[in-house]
Design an enzyme around this catalytic site. Structure first.
Site: not given
Ligand code: PXP
Length: 248
Positions: A12, A15, A48, A50, A54, A75, A106, A156, A195
Protein backbone atom coordinates in the site's frame (compact mmCIF):
# COMPACT_ATOMS: atom_id res chain seq x y z
CA UNK A 1 -5.35 -22.08 -3.10
CA UNK A 2 -3.03 -24.90 -1.98
CA UNK A 3 -1.22 -24.60 1.33
CA UNK A 4 2.15 -24.82 -0.51
CA UNK A 5 1.58 -21.52 -2.30
CA UNK A 6 3.15 -18.50 -0.69
CA UNK A 7 1.24 -15.55 0.63
CA UNK A 8 2.05 -12.40 -1.35
CA UNK A 9 2.55 -8.78 -0.33
CA UNK A 10 0.27 -6.09 -1.71
CA UNK A 11 2.21 -2.92 -1.02
CA UNK A 12 0.00 0.00 0.00
CA UNK A 13 1.71 3.17 -1.23
CA UNK A 14 -0.77 5.72 0.17
CA UNK A 15 1.67 7.17 2.64
CA UNK A 16 4.24 7.97 -0.02
CA UNK A 17 1.52 10.30 -1.31
CA UNK A 18 0.83 11.51 2.25
CA UNK A 19 4.39 12.88 2.45
CA UNK A 20 4.09 14.41 -1.03
CA UNK A 21 0.77 16.08 -0.20
CA UNK A 22 2.31 17.63 2.91
CA UNK A 23 3.95 20.08 0.46
CA UNK A 24 1.45 19.70 -2.36
CA UNK A 25 4.32 19.05 -4.78
CA UNK A 26 5.98 16.19 -6.66
CA UNK A 27 8.31 14.71 -4.04
CA UNK A 28 8.63 11.90 -3.11
CA UNK A 29 7.89 10.49 -6.54
CA UNK A 30 5.05 7.98 -6.14
CA UNK A 31 5.80 6.01 -9.30
CA UNK A 32 9.48 5.66 -8.48
CA UNK A 33 8.73 4.52 -4.92
CA UNK A 34 6.17 2.04 -6.27
CA UNK A 35 8.60 0.62 -8.82
CA UNK A 36 11.21 0.17 -6.09
CA UNK A 37 8.59 -1.65 -4.01
CA UNK A 38 7.94 -4.01 -6.90
CA UNK A 39 11.68 -4.57 -7.32
CA UNK A 40 11.76 -5.47 -3.61
CA UNK A 41 9.16 -8.19 -4.15
CA UNK A 42 5.66 -6.68 -3.89
CA UNK A 43 3.34 -8.74 -6.08
CA UNK A 44 0.60 -6.14 -6.08
CA UNK A 45 0.16 -2.42 -5.45
CA UNK A 46 -2.68 -1.07 -3.35
CA UNK A 47 -3.92 2.51 -3.12
CA UNK A 48 -6.90 4.05 -1.41
CA UNK A 49 -8.58 6.82 -3.38
CA UNK A 50 -10.30 8.47 -0.44
CA UNK A 51 -13.33 10.71 -0.88
CA UNK A 52 -11.35 13.58 0.71
CA UNK A 53 -8.31 12.87 -1.56
CA UNK A 54 -6.03 13.37 1.43
CA UNK A 55 -3.19 11.36 -0.11
CA UNK A 56 -3.76 9.55 -3.41
CA UNK A 57 -5.18 11.76 -6.20
CA UNK A 58 -7.24 10.71 -9.23
CA UNK A 59 -4.33 11.18 -11.61
CA UNK A 60 -2.13 8.96 -9.39
CA UNK A 61 -4.29 5.90 -9.88
CA UNK A 62 -4.34 6.29 -13.67
CA UNK A 63 -0.57 6.87 -13.78
CA UNK A 64 0.07 3.92 -11.47
CA UNK A 65 -2.01 1.56 -13.55
CA UNK A 66 -0.03 2.52 -16.66
CA UNK A 67 3.35 2.38 -14.92
CA UNK A 68 3.26 -0.95 -13.09
CA UNK A 69 3.60 -4.53 -14.19
CA UNK A 70 1.74 -6.07 -11.23
CA UNK A 71 -2.00 -5.90 -10.43
CA UNK A 72 -3.34 -2.61 -9.06
CA UNK A 73 -5.78 -2.98 -6.17
CA UNK A 74 -7.97 0.09 -5.57
CA UNK A 75 -9.32 0.52 -2.05
CA UNK A 76 -12.49 2.55 -2.22
CA UNK A 77 -15.78 3.44 -0.63
CA UNK A 78 -19.11 2.61 -2.28
CA UNK A 79 -19.79 6.33 -2.85
CA UNK A 80 -21.08 6.97 -6.39
CA UNK A 81 -18.33 9.36 -7.51
CA UNK A 82 -15.60 6.97 -6.43
CA UNK A 83 -17.31 4.01 -8.10
CA UNK A 84 -17.45 6.13 -11.29
CA UNK A 85 -13.66 6.70 -11.17
CA UNK A 86 -13.08 2.98 -10.53
CA UNK A 87 -15.27 1.97 -13.47
CA UNK A 88 -13.21 4.26 -15.71
CA UNK A 89 -9.88 3.06 -14.26
CA UNK A 90 -10.73 -0.66 -14.33
CA UNK A 91 -8.05 -1.74 -11.85
CA UNK A 92 -7.28 -5.47 -11.66
CA UNK A 93 -8.87 -5.55 -8.21
CA UNK A 94 -10.94 -3.33 -5.95
CA UNK A 95 -11.51 -3.56 -2.23
CA UNK A 96 -14.54 -1.83 -0.75
CA UNK A 97 -13.86 -0.23 2.62
CA UNK A 98 -15.97 1.92 4.94
CA UNK A 99 -14.93 5.55 5.02
CA UNK A 100 -15.48 8.35 7.49
CA UNK A 101 -14.16 11.83 6.85
CA UNK A 102 -12.80 12.37 10.35
CA UNK A 103 -10.95 9.05 10.73
CA UNK A 104 -7.14 8.83 10.66
CA UNK A 105 -7.30 5.57 8.72
CA UNK A 106 -9.92 2.90 7.95
CA UNK A 107 -11.26 2.08 11.40
CA UNK A 108 -13.35 -1.03 11.00
CA UNK A 109 -14.76 -3.45 8.49
CA UNK A 110 -17.77 -2.81 6.27
CA UNK A 111 -21.20 -3.44 7.74
CA UNK A 112 -22.22 -5.67 4.85
CA UNK A 113 -25.28 -6.92 6.73
CA UNK A 114 -26.71 -3.39 6.98
CA UNK A 115 -25.66 -2.12 3.56
CA UNK A 116 -26.31 -5.25 1.51
CA UNK A 117 -28.23 -3.51 -1.29
CA UNK A 118 -25.77 -0.66 -1.90
CA UNK A 119 -22.75 -2.95 -1.66
CA UNK A 120 -24.28 -5.52 -4.03
CA UNK A 121 -24.92 -2.77 -6.61
CA UNK A 122 -21.37 -1.42 -6.35
CA UNK A 123 -19.91 -4.93 -6.66
CA UNK A 124 -21.99 -5.55 -9.75
CA UNK A 125 -20.86 -2.28 -11.38
CA UNK A 126 -17.20 -3.23 -10.97
CA UNK A 127 -17.48 -6.92 -11.79
CA UNK A 128 -19.20 -5.94 -15.03
CA UNK A 129 -15.97 -4.08 -15.90
CA UNK A 130 -13.90 -7.21 -15.20
CA UNK A 131 -12.64 -6.07 -11.78
CA UNK A 132 -12.07 -8.69 -9.06
CA UNK A 133 -13.85 -7.42 -5.95
CA UNK A 134 -12.98 -7.80 -2.30
CA UNK A 135 -14.83 -6.60 0.82
CA UNK A 136 -12.91 -5.40 3.88
CA UNK A 137 -14.65 -7.07 6.81
CA UNK A 138 -14.12 -7.78 10.47
CA UNK A 139 -13.70 -11.48 11.31
CA UNK A 140 -17.40 -11.82 12.15
CA UNK A 141 -19.31 -14.82 10.69
CA UNK A 142 -22.50 -12.89 9.82
CA UNK A 143 -20.47 -10.29 7.90
CA UNK A 144 -18.66 -13.00 5.96
CA UNK A 145 -21.91 -14.77 5.16
CA UNK A 146 -23.34 -11.42 3.98
CA UNK A 147 -20.20 -10.81 1.88
CA UNK A 148 -20.85 -14.11 0.15
CA UNK A 149 -24.53 -13.25 -0.31
CA UNK A 150 -23.75 -9.96 -2.10
CA UNK A 151 -21.47 -11.72 -4.60
CA UNK A 152 -17.94 -10.66 -3.69
CA UNK A 153 -14.96 -12.63 -5.01
CA UNK A 154 -12.70 -12.10 -1.98
CA UNK A 155 -12.83 -10.82 1.55
CA UNK A 156 -10.00 -8.87 3.14
CA UNK A 157 -9.96 -9.64 6.86
CA UNK A 158 -9.46 -6.57 9.04
CA UNK A 159 -6.43 -7.31 11.23
CA UNK A 160 -6.59 -4.02 13.18
CA UNK A 161 -7.90 -5.57 16.44
CA UNK A 162 -5.25 -8.29 16.24
CA UNK A 163 -2.56 -5.66 15.66
CA UNK A 164 -3.68 -3.58 18.64
CA UNK A 165 -4.15 -6.50 21.05
CA UNK A 166 -1.51 -7.88 23.41
CA UNK A 167 -0.85 -11.33 24.93
CA UNK A 168 -3.83 -13.67 25.27
CA UNK A 169 -6.15 -11.08 23.68
CA UNK A 170 -4.00 -11.24 20.57
CA UNK A 171 -4.19 -15.05 20.56
CA UNK A 172 -7.97 -14.75 20.77
CA UNK A 173 -8.02 -12.33 17.83
CA UNK A 174 -5.86 -14.72 15.83
CA UNK A 175 -8.32 -17.53 16.51
CA UNK A 176 -11.19 -15.34 15.32
CA UNK A 177 -9.28 -14.52 12.13
CA UNK A 178 -8.47 -18.18 11.54
CA UNK A 179 -12.11 -19.24 11.90
CA UNK A 180 -13.18 -16.39 9.62
CA UNK A 181 -10.67 -17.45 6.96
CA UNK A 182 -11.96 -21.03 7.10
CA UNK A 183 -15.58 -19.89 6.84
CA UNK A 184 -14.82 -17.66 3.84
CA UNK A 185 -12.94 -20.46 2.12
CA UNK A 186 -15.80 -22.89 2.76
CA UNK A 187 -18.11 -20.43 0.96
CA UNK A 188 -15.75 -20.31 -2.01
CA UNK A 189 -14.33 -16.84 -1.29
CA UNK A 190 -10.68 -15.87 -1.59
CA UNK A 191 -9.05 -14.58 1.60
CA UNK A 192 -6.73 -11.59 2.01
CA UNK A 193 -5.91 -9.59 5.15
CA UNK A 194 -4.54 -6.24 6.18
CA UNK A 195 -4.40 -3.22 8.46
CA UNK A 196 -1.91 -2.53 11.20
CA UNK A 197 0.45 -5.31 10.13
CA UNK A 198 4.14 -4.73 10.76
CA UNK A 199 7.50 -6.50 10.95
CA UNK A 200 6.71 -7.79 14.47
CA UNK A 201 3.17 -9.08 14.05
CA UNK A 202 2.93 -10.23 10.41
CA UNK A 203 4.09 -13.84 10.73
CA UNK A 204 1.03 -15.42 12.44
CA UNK A 205 -1.22 -13.68 9.90
CA UNK A 206 0.82 -15.06 7.01
CA UNK A 207 0.30 -18.50 8.55
CA UNK A 208 -3.49 -18.29 8.67
CA UNK A 209 -5.28 -20.92 6.57
CA UNK A 210 -6.15 -20.02 2.98
CA UNK A 211 -4.43 -16.64 3.16
CA UNK A 212 -3.48 -15.27 -0.27
CA UNK A 213 -2.37 -11.64 0.04
CA UNK A 214 -1.45 -9.25 2.84
CA UNK A 215 -1.97 -5.55 2.17
CA UNK A 216 0.55 -3.57 4.16
CA UNK A 217 1.37 0.12 3.97
CA UNK A 218 2.30 2.20 6.98
CA UNK A 219 4.93 -0.11 8.48
CA UNK A 220 6.75 -0.60 5.18
CA UNK A 221 6.70 3.08 4.18
CA UNK A 222 7.96 3.97 7.67
CA UNK A 223 10.82 1.48 7.40
CA UNK A 224 11.62 2.76 3.91
CA UNK A 225 12.62 6.11 5.41
CA UNK A 226 15.60 4.36 6.99
CA UNK A 227 16.52 1.63 4.50
CA UNK A 228 14.85 2.61 1.22
CA UNK A 229 11.68 1.19 -0.30
CA UNK A 230 13.24 -1.76 -2.07
CA UNK A 231 14.94 -3.03 1.09
CA UNK A 232 11.90 -2.35 3.32
CA UNK A 233 9.72 -4.43 1.00
CA UNK A 234 12.37 -7.13 0.67
CA UNK A 235 12.53 -7.49 4.45
CA UNK A 236 8.74 -7.79 4.72
CA UNK A 237 8.59 -10.34 1.90
CA UNK A 238 11.32 -12.40 3.58
CA UNK A 239 9.30 -12.50 6.82
CA UNK A 240 6.12 -13.51 5.02
CA UNK A 241 7.92 -16.18 3.01
CA UNK A 242 9.63 -17.72 6.03
CA UNK A 243 6.34 -17.70 7.99
CA UNK A 244 4.64 -19.61 5.16
CA UNK A 245 7.47 -22.13 4.88
CA UNK A 246 7.57 -22.86 8.59
CA UNK A 247 3.98 -22.61 9.62
CA UNK A 248 1.49 -23.68 6.97
N1 PXP B 1 -6.11 -2.89 3.97
C1 PXP B 1 -7.09 -1.96 4.01
C2 PXP B 1 -8.44 -2.34 3.55
C3 PXP B 1 -6.82 -0.64 4.44
O1 PXP B 1 -7.81 0.27 4.47
C4 PXP B 1 -5.51 -0.30 4.80
C5 PXP B 1 -5.20 1.11 5.20
O2 PXP B 1 -5.31 1.93 4.09
C6 PXP B 1 -4.52 -1.31 4.74
C7 PXP B 1 -4.85 -2.59 4.33
C8 PXP B 1 -3.09 -1.02 5.09
O3 PXP B 1 -3.02 -0.73 6.45
P1 PXP B 1 -1.62 -0.27 7.08
O4 PXP B 1 -1.26 1.02 6.43
O5 PXP B 1 -1.92 -0.16 8.53
O6 PXP B 1 -0.63 -1.35 6.76
Amino acid sequence: MSQEQLVTLGLNVDHVATVRQARDGQEPNLIQATREGIQGGAKGITTHLREDRRHIQDEDVFKLKRAISVPLNLEMSIQEGIVRVACKLKPAKACFVPEKREELTTEGGLDVVREKGRIARAIDQLQTKGVIVSLFVDPVPKQIQAAYDVGTDFIELHTGCYANAKGSKQTQELRRLSKAACLAHSLGLGVNAGHGLNYENVKPIAQLPFMEELNIGHAVVSRAIFVGMKEAVREMCTLIRSACRHGR
